[in-house]
Write a protein that holds these residues in place. Structure first.
Motif, PDB file in Angstrom:
ATOM      1  N   THR A   8      80.774 -11.955  34.775  1.00 33.20           N
ATOM      2  CA  THR A   8      79.798 -12.998  34.481  1.00 33.20           C
ATOM      3  C   THR A   8      80.287 -14.312  35.070  1.00 33.20           C
ATOM      4  O   THR A   8      81.490 -14.560  35.126  1.00 33.20           O
ATOM      5  CB  THR A   8      79.584 -13.153  32.962  1.00 33.20           C
ATOM      6  OG1 THR A   8      80.840 -13.387  32.334  1.00 33.20           O
ATOM      7  CG2 THR A   8      78.928 -11.918  32.382  1.00 33.20           C
ATOM      8  N   PRO A   9      79.367 -15.171  35.520  1.00 33.15           N
ATOM      9  CA  PRO A   9      79.758 -16.409  36.206  1.00 33.15           C
ATOM     10  C   PRO A   9      80.371 -17.429  35.255  1.00 33.15           C
ATOM     11  O   PRO A   9      80.275 -17.299  34.038  1.00 33.15           O
ATOM     12  CB  PRO A   9      78.430 -16.917  36.775  1.00 33.15           C
ATOM     13  CG  PRO A   9      77.408 -16.356  35.882  1.00 33.15           C
ATOM     14  CD  PRO A   9      77.923 -15.026  35.433  1.00 33.15           C
ATOM     15  N   PRO A  13      76.707 -16.057  31.268  1.00 31.45           N
ATOM     16  CA  PRO A  13      75.557 -15.518  31.989  1.00 31.45           C
ATOM     17  C   PRO A  13      74.275 -16.267  31.646  1.00 31.45           C
ATOM     18  O   PRO A  13      74.176 -16.934  30.623  1.00 31.45           O
ATOM     19  CB  PRO A  13      75.474 -14.069  31.495  1.00 31.45           C
ATOM     20  CG  PRO A  13      76.082 -14.104  30.145  1.00 31.45           C
ATOM     21  CD  PRO A  13      77.152 -15.172  30.201  1.00 31.45           C
ATOM     22  N   GLU A  14      73.308 -16.146  32.535  1.00 32.48           N
ATOM     23  CA  GLU A  14      71.994 -16.719  32.269  1.00 32.48           C
ATOM     24  C   GLU A  14      71.321 -15.911  31.157  1.00 32.48           C
ATOM     25  O   GLU A  14      71.783 -14.836  30.795  1.00 32.48           O
ATOM     26  CB  GLU A  14      71.145 -16.663  33.536  1.00 32.48           C
ATOM     27  CG  GLU A  14      71.708 -17.484  34.662  1.00 32.48           C
ATOM     28  CD  GLU A  14      70.988 -17.229  35.973  1.00 32.48           C
ATOM     29  OE1 GLU A  14      70.201 -16.265  36.054  1.00 32.48           O
ATOM     30  OE2 GLU A  14      71.227 -17.988  36.902  1.00 32.48           O
ATOM     31  N   ARG A  18      70.587 -12.504  35.334  1.00 40.48           N
ATOM     32  CA  ARG A  18      70.417 -12.300  36.771  1.00 40.48           C
ATOM     33  C   ARG A  18      71.704 -12.571  37.550  1.00 40.48           C
ATOM     34  O   ARG A  18      71.902 -12.013  38.610  1.00 40.48           O
ATOM     35  CB  ARG A  18      69.294 -13.178  37.310  1.00 40.48           C
ATOM     36  CG  ARG A  18      67.941 -12.726  36.852  1.00 40.48           C
ATOM     37  CD  ARG A  18      66.859 -13.326  37.738  1.00 40.48           C
ATOM     38  NE  ARG A  18      65.556 -12.995  37.241  1.00 40.48           N
ATOM     39  CZ  ARG A  18      64.893 -11.898  37.559  1.00 40.48           C
ATOM     40  NH1 ARG A  18      65.441 -11.031  38.360  1.00 40.48           N
ATOM     41  NH2 ARG A  18      63.704 -11.671  37.071  1.00 40.48           N
ATOM     42  N   SER A  19      72.557 -13.432  37.033  1.00 37.02           N
ATOM     43  CA  SER A  19      73.784 -13.767  37.742  1.00 37.02           C
ATOM     44  C   SER A  19      74.942 -12.826  37.398  1.00 37.02           C
ATOM     45  O   SER A  19      76.014 -12.943  37.974  1.00 37.02           O
ATOM     46  CB  SER A  19      74.177 -15.207  37.428  1.00 37.02           C
ATOM     47  OG  SER A  19      74.391 -15.359  36.037  1.00 37.02           O
ATOM     48  N   THR A  20      74.746 -11.906  36.472  1.00 43.52           N
ATOM     49  CA  THR A  20      75.791 -10.944  36.132  1.00 43.52           C
ATOM     50  C   THR A  20      76.007 -10.018  37.324  1.00 43.52           C
ATOM     51  O   THR A  20      75.063  -9.496  37.896  1.00 43.52           O
ATOM     52  CB  THR A  20      75.391 -10.134  34.886  1.00 43.52           C
ATOM     53  OG1 THR A  20      75.175 -11.047  33.803  1.00 43.52           O
ATOM     54  CG2 THR A  20      76.463  -9.152  34.501  1.00 43.52           C
ATOM     55  N   TRP A  99      85.041 -16.670  37.105  1.00 44.39           N
ATOM     56  CA  TRP A  99      84.224 -15.566  36.622  1.00 44.39           C
ATOM     57  C   TRP A  99      85.001 -14.803  35.553  1.00 44.39           C
ATOM     58  O   TRP A  99      86.220 -14.757  35.574  1.00 44.39           O
ATOM     59  CB  TRP A  99      83.860 -14.632  37.774  1.00 44.39           C
ATOM     60  CG  TRP A  99      82.850 -15.201  38.709  1.00 44.39           C
ATOM     61  CD1 TRP A  99      83.017 -16.255  39.543  1.00 44.39           C
ATOM     62  CD2 TRP A  99      81.519 -14.756  38.897  1.00 44.39           C
ATOM     63  NE1 TRP A  99      81.865 -16.490  40.245  1.00 44.39           N
ATOM     64  CE2 TRP A  99      80.933 -15.583  39.874  1.00 44.39           C
ATOM     65  CE3 TRP A  99      80.767 -13.735  38.345  1.00 44.39           C
ATOM     66  CZ2 TRP A  99      79.623 -15.420  40.297  1.00 44.39           C
ATOM     67  CZ3 TRP A  99      79.462 -13.565  38.783  1.00 44.39           C
ATOM     68  CH2 TRP A  99      78.905 -14.409  39.740  1.00 44.39           C
TER      69      TRP A  99
END
Length: 160
Positions: A8-9, A13-14, A18-20, A99
């Protein structure tokens, strides 16, 4: 079965995840065929430049008499090493950038890994909408003065 790293960023995560990032751990055919390009593509700048310099050195060894086999083996070793360890280096690079490694999932393919991961996440609470009879009952209640009373305009201060 293949292992997938779930990253995850930074900052979490969002809401829709979506960013995972799901990163397959193991051998990469693209890294085998295009070693330094694969490294540069994944923003592993230093490793990509070192791989490029070593590949140029292996090509120079190929042209020297008596060093053909050494040049061939050096070039092959670079490609195989990057194909085997490139994704691990990429995951470590992402971890250094902030991350977070959330989980490691064993699955047959990416879709299955995503289903396993997302099925384990807590589901948001769903509140049922009130029935129409609840709305009708609230409309029959006596009006209240002040801020909770019916408003005539944009700002109704108790009918003042």
């Amino acid at each position: 079965m293949r292992s997938y790293l779930v990253l995850t960023p930074p900052g979490g995560p969002e809401k829709d995840h979506r960013s995972t990032l799901f990163l397959a751990d193991g051998f990469s055919w693209m890294a085998l065929l295009f070693a330094w390009i694969w490294l540069i593509w994944h923003r592993l700048w230093l490793a990509g430049i070192i791989a490029l310099v070593l590949q140029i050195g292996s090509v120079l060894l190929l042209g020297m008499s008596g060093f053909f086999l050494a040049g061939l083996l050096l070039g092959f070793a670079i490609h195989v090493l990057i194909a085997l360890e490139g994704r691990n280096h990429y995951a470590n690079s992402l971890a250094r950038r902030g991350w977070t490694l959330e989980s490691v999932i064993s699955a047959t393919d990416l879709r299955t890994a995503e289903e396993i991961y997302f099925s384990g996440l807590p589901q948001p609470e769903t509140h049922p909408l009130p029935s129409s009879s609840d709305w009708a009952n609230k409309a029959k209640q006596p009006s209240v003065s002040g801020w909770q009373g019916p408003a005539l305009g944009l700002f109704d201060h108790g009918g003042r």
